[in-house]
Design an enzyme around this catalytic site. Structure first.
Site, PDB file in Angstrom:
ATOM      1  N   ASP A  43     -13.446 -27.349  39.562  1.00 26.64           N
ATOM      2  CA  ASP A  43     -15.204 -26.465  40.822  1.00 26.64           C
ATOM      3  C   ASP A  43     -14.283 -25.128  41.260  1.00 26.64           C
ATOM      4  O   ASP A  43     -13.295 -24.821  42.287  1.00 26.64           O
ATOM      5  CB  ASP A  43     -15.724 -27.518  41.241  1.00 26.64           C
ATOM      6  CG  ASP A  43     -16.894 -27.128  41.400  1.00 26.64           C
ATOM      7  OD1 ASP A  43     -17.860 -25.945  41.128  1.00 26.64           O
ATOM      8  OD2 ASP A  43     -17.717 -26.904  42.215  1.00 26.64           O
ATOM      9  N   GLY A  46     -16.038 -19.072  40.293  1.00 23.35           N
ATOM     10  CA  GLY A  46     -16.652 -18.338  40.357  1.00 23.35           C
ATOM     11  C   GLY A  46     -16.934 -18.107  42.031  1.00 23.35           C
ATOM     12  O   GLY A  46     -16.282 -16.876  42.374  1.00 23.35           O
ATOM     13  N   HIS A  61     -12.644 -17.413  36.212  1.00 25.70           N
ATOM     14  CA  HIS A  61     -12.348 -18.723  35.246  1.00 25.70           C
ATOM     15  C   HIS A  61     -10.450 -17.820  34.495  1.00 25.70           C
ATOM     16  O   HIS A  61      -9.903 -19.232  34.694  1.00 25.70           O
ATOM     17  CB  HIS A  61     -13.684 -18.206  33.659  1.00 25.70           C
ATOM     18  CG  HIS A  61     -15.014 -18.707  34.669  1.00 25.70           C
ATOM     19  ND1 HIS A  61     -14.975 -19.938  35.150  1.00 25.70           N
ATOM     20  CD2 HIS A  61     -15.847 -18.670  34.679  1.00 25.70           C
ATOM     21  CE1 HIS A  61     -15.991 -20.223  35.605  1.00 25.70           C
ATOM     22  NE2 HIS A  61     -16.607 -19.123  35.055  1.00 25.70           N
ATOM     23  N   SER A  89     -19.647 -28.235  30.701  1.00 23.66           N
ATOM     24  CA  SER A  89     -20.073 -28.885  30.944  1.00 23.66           C
ATOM     25  C   SER A  89     -21.549 -29.100  29.150  1.00 23.66           C
ATOM     26  O   SER A  89     -21.409 -27.525  29.167  1.00 23.66           O
ATOM     27  CB  SER A  89     -21.173 -29.407  32.113  1.00 23.66           C
ATOM     28  OG  SER A  89     -21.779 -28.693  32.678  1.00 23.66           O
ATOM     29  N   GLU A  91     -24.644 -28.549  30.735  1.00 25.75           N
ATOM     30  CA  GLU A  91     -24.943 -27.986  31.959  1.00 25.75           C
ATOM     31  C   GLU A  91     -24.782 -26.245  31.713  1.00 25.75           C
ATOM     32  O   GLU A  91     -25.472 -25.611  32.155  1.00 25.75           O
ATOM     33  CB  GLU A  91     -25.621 -28.272  32.979  1.00 25.75           C
ATOM     34  CG  GLU A  91     -26.123 -29.824  32.978  1.00 25.75           C
ATOM     35  CD  GLU A  91     -25.419 -30.862  32.989  1.00 25.75           C
ATOM     36  OE1 GLU A  91     -23.966 -30.917  32.603  1.00 25.75           O
ATOM     37  OE2 GLU A  91     -26.332 -32.201  32.475  1.00 25.75           O
ATOM     38  N   ASN A  92     -23.743 -26.401  31.456  1.00 20.46           N
ATOM     39  CA  ASN A  92     -22.674 -24.691  31.400  1.00 20.46           C
ATOM     40  C   ASN A  92     -24.142 -23.947  30.464  1.00 20.46           C
ATOM     41  O   ASN A  92     -23.168 -22.850  30.715  1.00 20.46           O
ATOM     42  CB  ASN A  92     -21.023 -25.045  30.957  1.00 20.46           C
ATOM     43  CG  ASN A  92     -20.750 -25.328  32.424  1.00 20.46           C
ATOM     44  OD1 ASN A  92     -19.674 -26.023  32.134  1.00 20.46           O
ATOM     45  ND2 ASN A  92     -21.093 -25.142  33.608  1.00 20.46           N
TER      46      ASN A  92
HETATM   47  C1  FPP Z   1     -16.154 -24.513  37.439  1.00 18.99           C
HETATM   48  O1  FPP Z   1     -16.891 -23.440  38.101  1.00 18.99           O
HETATM   49  C2  FPP Z   1     -15.945 -24.084  36.388  1.00 18.99           C
HETATM   50  C3  FPP Z   1     -16.236 -24.059  35.340  1.00 18.99           C
HETATM   51  C4  FPP Z   1     -17.339 -24.011  34.998  1.00 18.99           C
HETATM   52  C5  FPP Z   1     -15.446 -24.554  33.497  1.00 18.99           C
HETATM   53  C6  FPP Z   1     -13.900 -24.414  34.538  1.00 18.99           C
HETATM   54  C7  FPP Z   1     -13.243 -23.401  32.826  1.00 18.99           C
HETATM   55  C8  FPP Z   1     -11.724 -23.149  33.505  1.00 18.99           C
HETATM   56  C9  FPP Z   1     -10.271 -23.546  34.424  1.00 18.99           C
HETATM   57  C10 FPP Z   1     -11.067 -22.045  32.457  1.00 18.99           C
HETATM   58  C11 FPP Z   1     -11.229 -22.199  31.125  1.00 18.99           C
HETATM   59  C12 FPP Z   1     -10.411 -23.648  30.668  1.00 18.99           C
HETATM   60  C13 FPP Z   1      -9.692 -23.610  29.784  1.00 18.99           C
HETATM   61  C14 FPP Z   1      -9.546 -25.375  29.175  1.00 18.99           C
HETATM   62  C15 FPP Z   1      -9.708 -22.791  28.796  1.00 18.99           C
HETATM   63  P1  FPP Z   1     -17.324 -22.491  38.861  1.00 18.99           P
HETATM   64  O2  FPP Z   1     -18.167 -21.416  37.775  1.00 18.99           O
HETATM   65  O3  FPP Z   1     -19.139 -23.573  39.075  1.00 18.99           O
HETATM   66  O4  FPP Z   1     -17.465 -21.791  40.516  1.00 18.99           O
HETATM   67  P2  FPP Z   1     -18.115 -22.103  41.835  1.00 18.99           P
HETATM   68  O5  FPP Z   1     -19.424 -23.676  41.688  1.00 18.99           O
HETATM   69  O6  FPP Z   1     -17.346 -22.060  42.927  1.00 18.99           O
HETATM   70  O7  FPP Z   1     -19.474 -21.006  41.574  1.00 18.99           O
END
Ligand code: FPP
Length: 268
Positions: A43, A46, A61, A89, A91-92
């Protein structure tokens, strides 16, 4: 039974290219008590992008990919059995279309670009979740990388894609009903066998970055006895050092499983 661990044989080799700091952290770990399975909720991508003034969250990302690579290589070097990453997820899918498209493209490119790295480190790629939800390009790259690495015998890297713990349990319940018309036959082992994670040990350690004290629908059944480590570090800043700190924290805690003193997990 697994073979006895002889750390002297492989730890110096594993840490050959590590910094002095990292080696010092490694020296504090007991190689005989490493978790078999580490699961990570990645996490903070963003926020990382926002902190740097980037308007596009995808920059976070993209930066997170370097953390994925370092965590994967380190866990393989430490000879963990399984590393599971919460990459996308259920939810994503509610995120803006452009972010979803960028994430899926990032995933597709990652799955192709990392093939040599996975082969060099003897890592087998697996995936859990509702994989049919994935767009064709990402799905094809996933299937091909899983096929190419299928005979690797080292660590298993499990990507959670379009994954939700409740969704997994619903799908598992449907399989259970089909396989066991007699409810009396259903026990914990029967449930284990119909989960996406069938055949894998449960996570011993669950790591979450960006400081939120939540499990957000991740591996709900499987984390029953896991130690949870939450760090304020944002995922793109999560490096080998933070991983070693999480392992040290894991080893400091005694797991009782409802019993007295140190014991082993009651199942699987
Ligand atoms: C949460 O950060 C992360 C994700 C929704 C996706 C995780 C993806 C990666 C690390 C890159 C792709 C992974 C692979 C294995 C190819 P957020 O966007 O929710 O961050 P925030 O909580 O600060 O908004």
């Amino acid at each position: 039974m697994s073979e006895p661990i002889t750390p002297q044989a492989w730890w110096p080799e594993a840490s050959r290219d590590w910094s002095a700091d990292e080696r010092q952290l490694l020296a504090q770990l007991d190689p005989g008590r490493l978790p078999a399975h580490v699961a990570i909720i990645m996490d903070g991508n963003g926020r990382w992008a926002r902190q740097r003034g980037y308007l596009d969250r995808i920059r976070g990302h993209e930066a997170g990919i370097d953390s994925v690579r370092e965590a994967t290589r380190t866990c393989a070097q430490l000879r963990l059995q399984v590393l599971t990453l919460y990459a996308f997820s259920k939810e994503n899918w509610r995120r803006p279309k452009a972010e979803i498209a960028a994430l899926m493209e990032l995933l597709r490119r990652f799955l192709i670009a990392e093939r040599d790295e996975l082969m060099d480190n003897n890592i087998r790629l697996l995936a859990i979740g509702s994989l049919d939800d994935l767009p064709n390009g990402a799905r094809a790259a996933l299937d091909e990388t899983m096929r190419l690495t299928a005979n690797n015998t080292g660590m298993k890297l499990v990507l959670s894609l379009s994954y939700g713990g409740r969704d997994e349990l619903v799908r598992a319940a449907r399989k259970l009903v089909a396989q066991h018309p007699d409810p009396a036959q259903i026990n914990e082992a029967a449930i284990d066998a119909v989960l996406d994670t069938a055949g894998l040990p449960d996570p011993d350690l669950l790591v979450r970055t960006r400081g939120e004290m939540r499990v957000t629908n991740f591996l709900l059944w499987q984390i029953a006895y896991a130690v949870i480590f939450v760090t304020p570090v944002l995922w793109p800043d999560f490096r080998r050092r933070q991983l070693l700190e999480a392992l040290a924290d894991y080893q400091r805690r005694e797991r009782r499983y409802g019993g007295v003193g140190q014991s082993t997990a009651p199942r699987g």
